[in-house]
Design an enzyme around this catalytic site. Structure first.
Site, short mmCIF file in Angstrom:
data_model
loop_
_atom_site.label_atom_id
_atom_site.label_comp_id
_atom_site.label_asym_id
_atom_site.label_seq_id
_atom_site.Cartn_x
_atom_site.Cartn_y
_atom_site.Cartn_z
N GLY A 145 60.67 52.20 -0.05
CA GLY A 145 61.18 52.06 1.31
C GLY A 145 60.13 51.41 2.19
O GLY A 145 59.38 50.55 1.74
N CYS A 146 60.05 51.83 3.43
CA CYS A 146 59.11 51.25 4.39
C CYS A 146 57.69 51.23 3.83
O CYS A 146 57.12 52.28 3.52
CB CYS A 146 59.14 52.05 5.69
SG CYS A 146 57.83 51.61 6.85
N PHE A 147 57.11 50.03 3.72
CA PHE A 147 55.78 49.96 3.10
C PHE A 147 54.68 50.55 3.96
O PHE A 147 53.65 50.96 3.46
CB PHE A 147 55.42 48.56 2.63
CG PHE A 147 55.58 47.41 3.60
CD1 PHE A 147 55.55 47.57 4.97
CD2 PHE A 147 55.76 46.12 3.11
CE1 PHE A 147 55.67 46.50 5.84
CE2 PHE A 147 55.89 45.03 3.97
CZ PHE A 147 55.84 45.22 5.34
N TYR A 200 58.32 56.40 14.47
CA TYR A 200 59.29 55.82 13.54
C TYR A 200 59.50 56.73 12.33
O TYR A 200 60.64 57.00 11.93
CB TYR A 200 58.80 54.45 13.05
CG TYR A 200 59.35 54.08 11.70
CD1 TYR A 200 60.66 53.64 11.56
CD2 TYR A 200 58.57 54.23 10.55
CE1 TYR A 200 61.18 53.36 10.30
CE2 TYR A 200 59.08 53.97 9.30
CZ TYR A 200 60.39 53.52 9.18
OH TYR A 200 60.91 53.25 7.94
#
Length: 219
Positions: free
Chosen positions: A40-42, A196
């Site tokens: 997912g989000c790196f 986030y």
């Protein structure tokens, strides 16, 4: 004469010691290895694994696609085939690849084939990009995670391919002090990252799946 001989002997001994130390340092540096994973989000994967003892560096980037040197905009738009990925450089004398792989599976939702948490689409799906000597450990880690979870794990074990680092804006995002404008208002990148991560529900879902076995939830 004796004094001169002693000085020469000492100097020779010192050179040998320094030479062996330099050789040992070079040999140690050459032993560093890499593991590439998509979770997912790196930003989150990078932040997680840079906390692991024995990991020397984690770099955000892209893997698994067909376009050379893709930009972030190209990848998130779709069509390049890349996943957001992180290349982890580690010292196998300090941490084994099997440990890193076990931690990886328990830091994601490996049952989700459509993305990760709030980030949806192929770009954010999970994978392990294994080199030939990592395939066995990767398959074993996947099997163990599936047995522990009691659910089907969809994270594929893929052949390691070219890894492309993302631009500097995305590296070490989680600890940068630069101020940016976000939907949460002006924040440093570090604070924006925390906001986030919380809003995306990453840690909540990981805790739900793995409980106390989740190595990074809350980080």
């Amino acid at each position: 004469m004796t004094t001169l001989r002693n000085i020469k002997t000492f100097s020779l001994g010192l050179m040998i010691v320094l030479g062996l130390a330099a050789q040992s340092k070079m040999s140690h540096a050459q032993e560093l290895k890499t593991l590439t994973v998509a979770g997912g989000c790196f930003w989150c994967v990078e932040a997680d694994f840079e906390k692991v003892s024995g990991v020397k560096e984690a770099v955000s980037g892209f893997a698994g696609g067909q376009v050379a040197n893709p930009t972030y905009k190209q990848v998130v738009k779709g069509g390049t085939g890349h996943l957001e990925a992180v290349q982890i450089t580690y010292d196998p004398a300090q941490v084994q690849v099997s440990t890193l792989l076990n931690m990886f599976f328990r830091s994601i939702d490996p049952t989700d084939a459509g993305g990760q948490f709030c980030d949806r689409g192929k770009t954010y799906t999970t994978a392990v990009f294994a080199t030939p000597d990592q395939v066995s450990a990767a398959n074993a880690a996947k099997a163990a995670a599936q047995a522990d979870l009691g659910q089907t794990i969809v994270t594929p074990i893929l052949t390691a391919d070219t890894f492309y680092p993302a631009d500097g804006y995305h590296q070490d995002y989680y600890k940068q002090s630069a101020i940016i404008l976000t939907r949460f208002g002006p924040k440093s990148k570090a604070k924006a990252y925390k906001a986030y991560r919380a809003a995306c529900g990453r840690d909540t879902r990981v805790k739900q799946l793995w409980g106390g076995a989740a190595p990074f939830a809350g980080s």
